[in-house]
Design an enzyme around this catalytic site. Structure first.
Site, PDB file in Angstrom:
ATOM      1  CE1 TYR A   1     -65.454  35.500   1.166  1.00  0.00           C
ATOM      2  CE2 TYR A   1     -66.369  37.307  -0.109  1.00  0.00           C
ATOM      3  CZ  TYR A   1     -66.427  35.996   0.323  1.00  0.00           C
ATOM      4  OH  TYR A   1     -67.457  35.191  -0.064  1.00  0.00           O
TER       5      TYR A   1
ATOM      6  CD  GLU B   1     -69.366  35.144  -2.616  1.00  0.00           C
ATOM      7  OE1 GLU B   1     -68.879  36.256  -2.360  1.00  0.00           O
ATOM      8  OE2 GLU B   1     -69.321  34.189  -1.805  1.00  0.00           O
TER       9      GLU B   1
END
Ligand SMILES: Cc1cc2nc3c(=O)[nH]c(=O)nc-3n(C[C@H](O)[C@H](O)[C@H](O)COP(=O)(O)OP(=O)(O)OC[C@H]3O[C@@H](n4cnc5c(N)ncnc54)[C@H](O)[C@@H]3O)c2cc1C
Ligand code: HEM
Length: 406
Positions: free
Chosen positions: A97, A139
Site C-alpha cells: 500500500y 484483508e
C-alpha cells in the site's frame, strides 16, 4: 473520517481530479511498473491491455473521496469487501500500500502539475490512507480466517487429480493439496486464485470459482478457454490451463475467498447464470443436494446451445437428488432434443418475466455484466428487493449503480 480542512479541499478539487482520471491512472501504472517491474506479474496483463482494471483502482479512490465528502450513496461496505477479498486472493501485503500510495499521489502531482499545492496533496493523501486502512484491516481479518501467516504467502501447491474436457471450450480440473493436508472448506460462490508460470519471471494470476461440492477432500475448477478474435488475442491463463495442464501436474492456488455466497439465506433460492457463470451455481446445487435436499431451488441458465453448456451432464443427477428443484435452460440455438430429466428447455435469450419467482426468494446471478443488469432490472420490476439479489462478476468491476434504472 476525513478531517474538515481536507474535506473542503477534496470537495473543491474532485472535479479536477475526476476530469484527469484516465491520465492519472495511466501515469500511475507507468511509474509504478517502471519502479517495481515485479508487480507486472501481480496485475492481470489482459485487464491492463484492455483498460478494464486500470480504471478500477484509481477510480475507486476517487469514488471513495466522493463518499467521504457525502457526494455519493454507493454501497461502500460491499465495495470494500469485494476489493479486500480480491486482494486477499492475490496475497497483497500492507507494505504494497505504501508503494501504490506513493505512485498514485506522484501521478496526481505529475498530471495536475502546479495545481497541486502541498495542502491539496496532503488532503488526497488522507483520502488514500483512509481507504487503504479500511482495506488493510479487512484483508488482515481475511488472512487470519484463512490461516495465512504473517508472511502473507497465500500460495499452496495443489496436484491435479483429474481433467475432464467438458465441452469444446470448457475443461474441469479436480485438485488435492500436494502436501497431503486437508482441502480448506469453502462456501459455494467462493473462488481461488490460480498462479501460473508462463516463463522465467513471467507469472499471471486469475480467479476461478470452485465448481464442486464443499466438504470433499479436494476442489474442482472449471475453466472456459478464451479464444482469439479478430480484435483480441487468446486468453493467457485459460489457454495455458487448457493446452498444458494434465493429471499429475501441480498448480499453485490461494485459499478460498469471495464475499458472495451462492447459497444465501435458508429459504427458496433462485440461481440465474449464463455461460461459464454456471460454475458457482453448480457448486450451490451440489452443496444443497448433499446437505439440504428439501430446500426449494430454481436454476435458470442461459447458453448458446446444449453443446456449449458447461457441466450439463451432472445437472440431471443433482436435480434428481434435490426434492424441490426446477431447471429452465434458455439456449440461443436448440440443436437437439437430448432432454434433461426435469428441465424445461426454451429457445432464445432469458426473458426475466418468465423466471420462476416465489415469495421470499433469495437470488444469485452470475454471467456477463449486461446479462446480469437485464435480469436484475426484470426481477426488481417484479418486486424482488434489491438486497435479495446477489451477483458475481468474472472480471473487474461491479454493476453500475444506475444499472437498475437503464
Ligand atoms: C471471482 C471470479 C471468478 C471467476 N470464475 C471463473 C470460472 O469459474 N471459470 C472461468 O472460466 N473463468 C472464471 N473467471 C474468469 C477468469 O479469472 C479469467 O478472467 C479468464 O479465465 C480469462 O483469463 P485469461 O488469462 O485466459 O484471459 P486474459 O489474457 O486475461 O484476457 C482477457 C480478455 O482480454 C483480452 N485481451 C488481452 N490482451 C489484449 C490486448 N493486448 N488487446 C486486446 N484485448 C486483449 C483477451 O482477448 C480476452 O478477451 C472468474 C473471474 C473472477 C474475477
Ligand atoms: C487504497 C488502495 C487500493 C485500492 C483503492 C484498490 C482498488 C482495487 C480495485 C477497485 C480492484 C478491482 C476489484 C474487482 O472489482 O475485482 C483492485 C484489484 C487489484 N488490486 Fe487493488 N487497490 C488498492 C491497493 C492495491 C495494492 C497495494 C496492490 C498491490 C500492489 C493492489 C493490487 C491489485 C491487483 C493485482 C488487483 C487485481 C487486478 C487485476 O486482476 O487486473 N491493489 N484493486
Amino acid at each position: 473520517m476525513l478531517s474538515a480542512s481536507s474535506a473542503s479541499v477534496v470537495t473543491a478539487t474532485l472535479p479536477l481530479v475526476r476530469a484527469h482520471g484516465e491520465e492519472v491512472t495511466g501515469t500511475f501504472y507507468r511509474r509504478m511498473f517502471a519502479a517495481h517491474p515485479d508487480l507486472l506479474n501481480l496485475f492481470n496483463r489482459g485487464n491492463q491491455a484492455t483498460g478494464a482494471q486500470r480504471q478500477a483502482l484509481a477510480g475507486s479512490v476517487v469514488a471513495y473521496a466522493e463518499h467521504l465528502t457525502g457526494a455519493t450513496d454507493l454501497p461502500w461496505n460491499a465495495i470494500l469487501d469485494r476489493i479486500a477479498h480480491k486482494h486477499a486472493s492475490l496475497g497483497i501485503t500492507p507494505a504494497r500500500y505504501t508503494v501504490v500510495g506513493h505512485h498514485l499521489l506522484a501521478a496526481v502531482a505529475e498530471v495536475l502539475g502546479d495545481a497541486v499545492t502541498p495542502q491539496i496533496a496532503a488532503a488526497w493523501e488522507e483520502v488514500y490512507w483512509l481507504m487503504a486502512c479500511e482495506l488493510v484491516a479487512r484483508e488482515a481479518r481475511l488472512y487470519h480466517g484463512a490461516g495465512v501467516g504473517s508472511d502473507v504467502d497465500v500460495w499452496r501447491a495443489w496436484r491435479v487429480t483429474g481433467r475432464t474436457d467438458d465441452t469444446a471450450d470448457v475443461v474441469s480440473f479436480t485438485l488435492v493439496p500436494a502436501d497431503g493436508g486437508p482441502a480448506p472448506d469453502f462456501t459455494p460462490g467462493q473462488y481461488a486464485s490460480v498462479a501460473v508460470d508462463l516463463g522465467p519471471d513471467d507469472r499471471q494470476i486469475r480467479q476461478y470459482s470452485l465448481s464442486g461440492r464443499p466438504g470433499l477432500g479436494g476442489w474442482r475448477i472449471t475453466v472456459k478457454r478464451i479464444r482469439a478474435t479478430a480484435d483480441s488475442p487468446a486468453g493467457t491463463v485459460s489457454t495455458y490451463l487448457h493446452d498444458t495442464v494434465a493429471v499429475g501436474d501441480t498448480l499453485r492456488l490461494s485459499p478460498p475467498f469471495g464475499e458472495v455466497s451462492a447459497v444465501p439465506g435458508d429459504g427458496p433460492l433462485l440461481l440465474v447464470s449464463a455461460g461459464i457463470g454456471v460454475t458457482p451455481a453448480m457448486s450451490a446445487l451440489a452443496h444443497l443436494a448433499a446437505t439440504d435436499p428439501d430446500r426449494p431451488v430454481a436454476l435458470v441458465h442461459a447458453d448458446r446451445s446444449e453443446s456449449t453448456h458447461a457441466l450439463r451432464a451432472e445437472l440431471g443427477g443433482l436435480v434428481n437428488d434435490l426434492r424441490d428443484a426446477t431447471v429452465d435452460l434458455w439456449y440461443e440455438r436448440v440443436t437437439s432434443d437430448h432432454g434433461l430429466p426435469g428441465a424445461r428447455v426454451k429457445a432464445g435469450l432469458v426473458d426475466p418475466d418468465h423466471i420462476p419467482l416465489v415469495p421470499g426468494v433469495r437470488v444469485h446471478l452470475c454471467g456477463p455484466l449486461e446479462f446480469m443488469a437485464v435480469v436484475r432490472r426484470g426481477l426488481l420490476a417484479r418486486g424482488v428487493p434489491g438486497g435479495d439479489i446477489a451477483y458475481e462478476v468474472f472480471g473487474p468491476g461491479m454493476l453500475r449503480p444506475d444499472a437498475d434504472r437503464r
